[in-house]
Design a protein around this motif. Structure first.
Motif, PDB file in Angstrom:
ATOM      1  N   TRP A 341       0.833  -1.201   0.000  1.00 37.82           N
ATOM      2  CA  TRP A 341       0.000   0.000   0.000  1.00 37.82           C
ATOM      3  C   TRP A 341       0.865   1.248   0.000  1.00 37.82           C
ATOM      4  CZ3 TRP A 341      -3.387   2.258   4.352  1.00 37.82           C
ATOM      5  CH2 TRP A 341      -4.390   3.032   3.785  1.00 37.82           C
ATOM      6  N   GLN A 342       0.553   2.145  -0.881  1.00 38.58           N
ATOM      7  CA  GLN A 342       1.414   3.310  -1.079  1.00 38.58           C
ATOM      8  C   GLN A 342       1.120   4.390  -0.039  1.00 38.58           C
ATOM      9  OE1 GLN A 342       3.735   3.066  -3.812  1.00 38.58           O
ATOM     10  NE2 GLN A 342       2.982   1.025  -3.412  1.00 38.58           N
ATOM     11  N   ARG A 343       1.458   4.087   1.222  1.00 38.63           N
ATOM     12  CA  ARG A 343       1.184   5.045   2.302  1.00 38.63           C
ATOM     13  C   ARG A 343       1.926   6.356   2.089  1.00 38.63           C
ATOM     14  NH1 ARG A 343       1.244   0.112   5.172  1.00 38.63           N
ATOM     15  NH2 ARG A 343       3.490   0.189   5.193  1.00 38.63           N
ATOM     16  N   SER A 344       3.174   6.245   1.669  1.00 37.29           N
ATOM     17  CA  SER A 344       3.947   7.473   1.482  1.00 37.29           C
ATOM     18  C   SER A 344       3.377   8.321   0.349  1.00 37.29           C
ATOM     19  CB  SER A 344       5.409   7.130   1.202  1.00 37.29           C
ATOM     20  OG  SER A 344       5.522   6.334   0.030  1.00 37.29           O
ATOM     21  N   ILE A 345       2.890   7.666  -0.706  1.00 36.23           N
ATOM     22  CA  ILE A 345       2.311   8.415  -1.819  1.00 36.23           C
ATOM     23  C   ILE A 345       1.063   9.147  -1.362  1.00 36.23           C
ATOM     24  CG2 ILE A 345       1.230   8.193  -4.086  1.00 36.23           C
ATOM     25  CD1 ILE A 345       3.026   5.818  -4.622  1.00 36.23           C
ATOM     26  N   ILE A 346       0.183   8.439  -0.643  1.00 33.23           N
ATOM     27  CA  ILE A 346      -1.058   9.050  -0.178  1.00 33.23           C
ATOM     28  C   ILE A 346      -0.755  10.190   0.788  1.00 33.23           C
ATOM     29  CG2 ILE A 346      -3.130   8.623   1.205  1.00 33.23           C
ATOM     30  CD1 ILE A 346      -3.256   5.846   0.004  1.00 33.23           C
ATOM     31  N   ARG A 347       0.203   9.997   1.690  1.00 36.05           N
ATOM     32  CA  ARG A 347       0.538  11.043   2.659  1.00 36.05           C
ATOM     33  C   ARG A 347       1.094  12.285   1.953  1.00 36.05           C
ATOM     34  NH1 ARG A 347       3.892   8.252   5.247  1.00 36.05           N
ATOM     35  NH2 ARG A 347       2.395   7.235   6.611  1.00 36.05           N
ATOM     36  N   GLU A 348       1.950  12.064   0.959  1.00 41.26           N
ATOM     37  CA  GLU A 348       2.536  13.200   0.247  1.00 41.26           C
ATOM     38  C   GLU A 348       1.490  13.947  -0.564  1.00 41.26           C
ATOM     39  OE1 GLU A 348       3.965  15.409  -3.017  1.00 41.26           O
ATOM     40  OE2 GLU A 348       3.148  13.390  -3.310  1.00 41.26           O
ATOM     41  N   ARG A 349       0.637  13.201  -1.286  1.00 36.85           N
ATOM     42  CA  ARG A 349      -0.407  13.842  -2.092  1.00 36.85           C
ATOM     43  C   ARG A 349      -1.416  14.561  -1.206  1.00 36.85           C
ATOM     44  NH1 ARG A 349       0.261  15.717  -6.681  1.00 36.85           N
ATOM     45  NH2 ARG A 349       2.213  16.052  -5.575  1.00 36.85           N
ATOM     46  N   MET A 350      -1.725  13.973  -0.076  1.00 31.49           N
ATOM     47  CA  MET A 350      -2.682  14.593   0.838  1.00 31.49           C
ATOM     48  C   MET A 350      -2.158  15.938   1.327  1.00 31.49           C
ATOM     49  SD  MET A 350      -4.202  13.051   4.401  1.00 31.49           S
ATOM     50  CE  MET A 350      -4.816  11.573   3.608  1.00 31.49           C
ATOM     51  N   GLY A 351      -0.904  15.986   1.753  1.00 32.39           N
ATOM     52  CA  GLY A 351      -0.338  17.235   2.231  1.00 32.39           C
ATOM     53  C   GLY A 351      -0.310  18.305   1.153  1.00 32.39           C
ATOM     54  N   PHE A 352       0.042  17.906  -0.071  1.00 32.52           N
ATOM     55  CA  PHE A 352       0.119  18.879  -1.163  1.00 32.52           C
ATOM     56  C   PHE A 352      -1.269  19.390  -1.537  1.00 32.52           C
ATOM     57  CE2 PHE A 352       0.042  19.713  -5.798  1.00 32.52           C
ATOM     58  CZ  PHE A 352       0.891  20.813  -5.826  1.00 32.52           C
ATOM     59  N   LYS A 353      -2.231  18.496  -1.662  1.00 33.45           N
ATOM     60  CA  LYS A 353      -3.586  18.909  -2.047  1.00 33.45           C
ATOM     61  C   LYS A 353      -4.249  19.730  -0.949  1.00 33.45           C
ATOM     62  CE  LYS A 353      -3.514  17.094  -6.067  1.00 33.45           C
ATOM     63  NZ  LYS A 353      -3.512  17.953  -7.275  1.00 33.45           N
ATOM     64  N   TRP A 354      -3.962  19.428   0.307  1.00 33.48           N
ATOM     65  CA  TRP A 354      -4.493  20.243   1.396  1.00 33.48           C
ATOM     66  C   TRP A 354      -3.997  21.686   1.246  1.00 33.48           C
ATOM     67  CZ3 TRP A 354      -7.172  16.479   1.209  1.00 33.48           C
ATOM     68  CH2 TRP A 354      -7.601  15.644   2.231  1.00 33.48           C
ATOM     69  N   PHE A 355      -2.738  21.835   0.869  1.00 29.92           N
ATOM     70  CA  PHE A 355      -2.172  23.177   0.696  1.00 29.92           C
ATOM     71  C   PHE A 355      -2.808  23.893  -0.493  1.00 29.92           C
ATOM     72  CE2 PHE A 355       0.964  25.834  -1.544  1.00 29.92           C
ATOM     73  CZ  PHE A 355       1.193  26.797  -0.571  1.00 29.92           C
ATOM     74  N   VAL A 356      -2.970  23.202  -1.608  1.00 27.63           N
ATOM     75  CA  VAL A 356      -3.514  23.826  -2.824  1.00 27.63           C
ATOM     76  C   VAL A 356      -4.953  24.274  -2.615  1.00 27.63           C
ATOM     77  CG1 VAL A 356      -4.161  23.387  -5.221  1.00 27.63           C
ATOM     78  CG2 VAL A 356      -1.946  22.624  -4.371  1.00 27.63           C
ATOM     79  N   TYR A 357      -5.768  23.447  -1.935  1.00 28.63           N
ATOM     80  CA  TYR A 357      -7.178  23.758  -1.750  1.00 28.63           C
ATOM     81  C   TYR A 357      -7.469  24.407  -0.393  1.00 28.63           C
ATOM     82  CZ  TYR A 357      -8.343  21.274  -6.042  1.00 28.63           C
ATOM     83  OH  TYR A 357      -8.445  20.885  -7.362  1.00 28.63           O
TER      84      TYR A 357
END
Length: 441
Positions: A341-357
């Protein structure tokens, strides 16, 4: 302790003290590096240290919250020492005091001197255990250059970038794919297996205004996540996990047979053993297949967050902490998929998208019994859930199990009793007490 001192000076912005500290520790410019290149190397190393310390402090905060031998006042003092404001840098003098033994206190600190010493000693042991060895980076894989260390030029057919080397006056020319606006500091990543070089350009993304309302998501392995309305985002993610899981299982079984054949022929027919090792037990194709799989998963995760945030535009999102989701699951196939499971991918994308939106991040929410508790009557029972279906045995409420988990996570955003570090057993007691207090039997 030397890293704490270096980080402390770095955050204070005392460049001269930082340079003197690095020189005293033996950090001198090696291999004839220019002063500019050496400066970028130091900044990269300090950023690596920053990530290691921030991750270690966050882990220790969890250990403190779950520690049964500390009183509430002692935990407050520990959190005060590890405090980081939402804006600005961390007060590193408090972290430094943990290692130097200095008795630092604040206006809200109530434990006596002996208790404060005990808390600092515990934090020092915990930080040393969590930090472990010094962080290491594969230096040969990437490096940073500033605008004075490269030059971009174009011909009639292609765009190129000339990068400085360790030899004065010599530059390496790298052809680029397409035409790009290259400016600012760049990170060059070497890909030996693909015989290629990636040029990473830093840019500020467009930021949207904050949305309204709250939402909850339940991360999964058959899709990226399910929100509290019941919508499942990117089930193609689960298909990708299943595909690579089945592929690796089949490949591993075949390779084990080839390894057995290779060992049998080591003494009987060494030439055959060498041919088997050379032509049948390589890893290049398997690595390329895994790289394609990772890119596919990254795309599905990115699309899921884009679809969710564009459709819902929430101000706050409740999500669970799945860092502990490791080891065996109920089935071997699911276990393989969870382990990949790509935990690191989800964590990284989550942090970036939280910032953008412009989404507020309250941190992970306690997920204990979230998929087994009825969101209508509050009855917690493992028998409420059967596979992906939830049906309350008390009130008869029926819904998708992942949707129920997302609804409960959203409800726990403002729950003062069930916090992130509340033990699972205590969560069950709280849920049963609430159910009984509502007049249910």
């Amino acid at each position: 302790m030397e890293y704490a001192r270096i980080k402390y000076l770095h955050y204070l912005g005392d460049k001269r003290a930082l340079r003197d500290e690095l020189v005293s520790r033996g950090f001198t410019s090696p291999f004839g590096l220019s002063a500019r290149m050496w400066k970028l190397c130091l900044e990269d190393a300090l950023f690596t240290l920053e990530r290691q310390w921030e991750a270690a402090i966050e882990t220790v905060r969890g250990l403190v919250a779950r520690h049964g031998g500390l009183t509430d006042e002692e935990k407050r003092y520990a959190f005060w020492l590890l405090y980081k404001p939402e804006k600005g840098s961390r007060p590193w003098e408090r972290v430094q005091a943990i290692f130097t033994g200095e008795d630092v206190t604040g206006g809200q600190v109530k434990p006596d001197e002996a208790d404060r010493l005990r808390v600092r000693n515990y934090l020092r042991r915990a930080l040393r255990r969590v930090l472990g060895k010094r962080p290491r980076v594969k230096k040969a894989r990437s490096f940073v250059v500033d605008p004075q260390m490269y030059r971009v030029f174009s011909t009639e057919k292609r765009q190129y970038i000339a990068v400085s080397t360790l030899t004065p006056g010599e530059r390496v020319v790298v052809p680029l794919a397409g035409v790009h606006a290259v400016k600012g500091n760049l990170r060059l990543v070497l890909l030996p297996d693909e015989r290629a070089v990636e040029v990473h350009i830093s840019c500020e993304p467009a930021v949207f205004l904050p949305g309204d309302g709250e939402a909850g998501i339940d991360l999964g392995v058959t899709e990226v996540f399910t929100d509290d309305t019941g919508r499942k985002y990117r089930p193609e993610y689960g298909e990708a996990l299943k595909e690579i899981s089945d592929y690796l299982l089949d490949k591993s079984r075949k390779r084990q047979k080839l390894w057995a054949l290779y060992r049998e022929n080591l003494e009987r027919d060494p030439a055959k053993a060498r041919r088997i090792r050379k032509h049948n037990l390589g890893v290049l194709k398997q690595r390329e297949r895994c790289r394609r799989f990772r890119r596919r998963c990254e795309n599905e995760v990115n699309r899921a967050f884009n679809e969710f945030l564009k459709a819902r535009r929430p101000r706050v999102v409740a999500y669970e902490d799945l860092s502990r989701l490791r080891g065996k699951a109920k089935s071997r196939g699911l276990s393989r998929r969870v382990s990949m499971w790509q935990r690191s991918i989800i964590r990284e994308r989550m942090g970036f998208k939280w910032f953008v939106y412009s989404v507020e991040d309250p941190g992970p929410v306690n997920a204990a019994y979230s998929s087994q508790t009825c969101p209508v009557c509050g009855w917690p029972d493992p028998q409420n859930r059967s596979g992906d279906t939830f049906r309350c045995r008390k009130c008869g409420f029926t819904a998708d199990a992942d949707q129920v988990a997302a609804m409960n996570l959203k409800a726990r955003l403002h729950d003062e009793e069930i916090t992130r570090y509340t033990p699972r057993s205590k969560v069950k007691e709280i849920l049963l007490r609430r159910y009984s207090g509502n007049g249910a039997v």
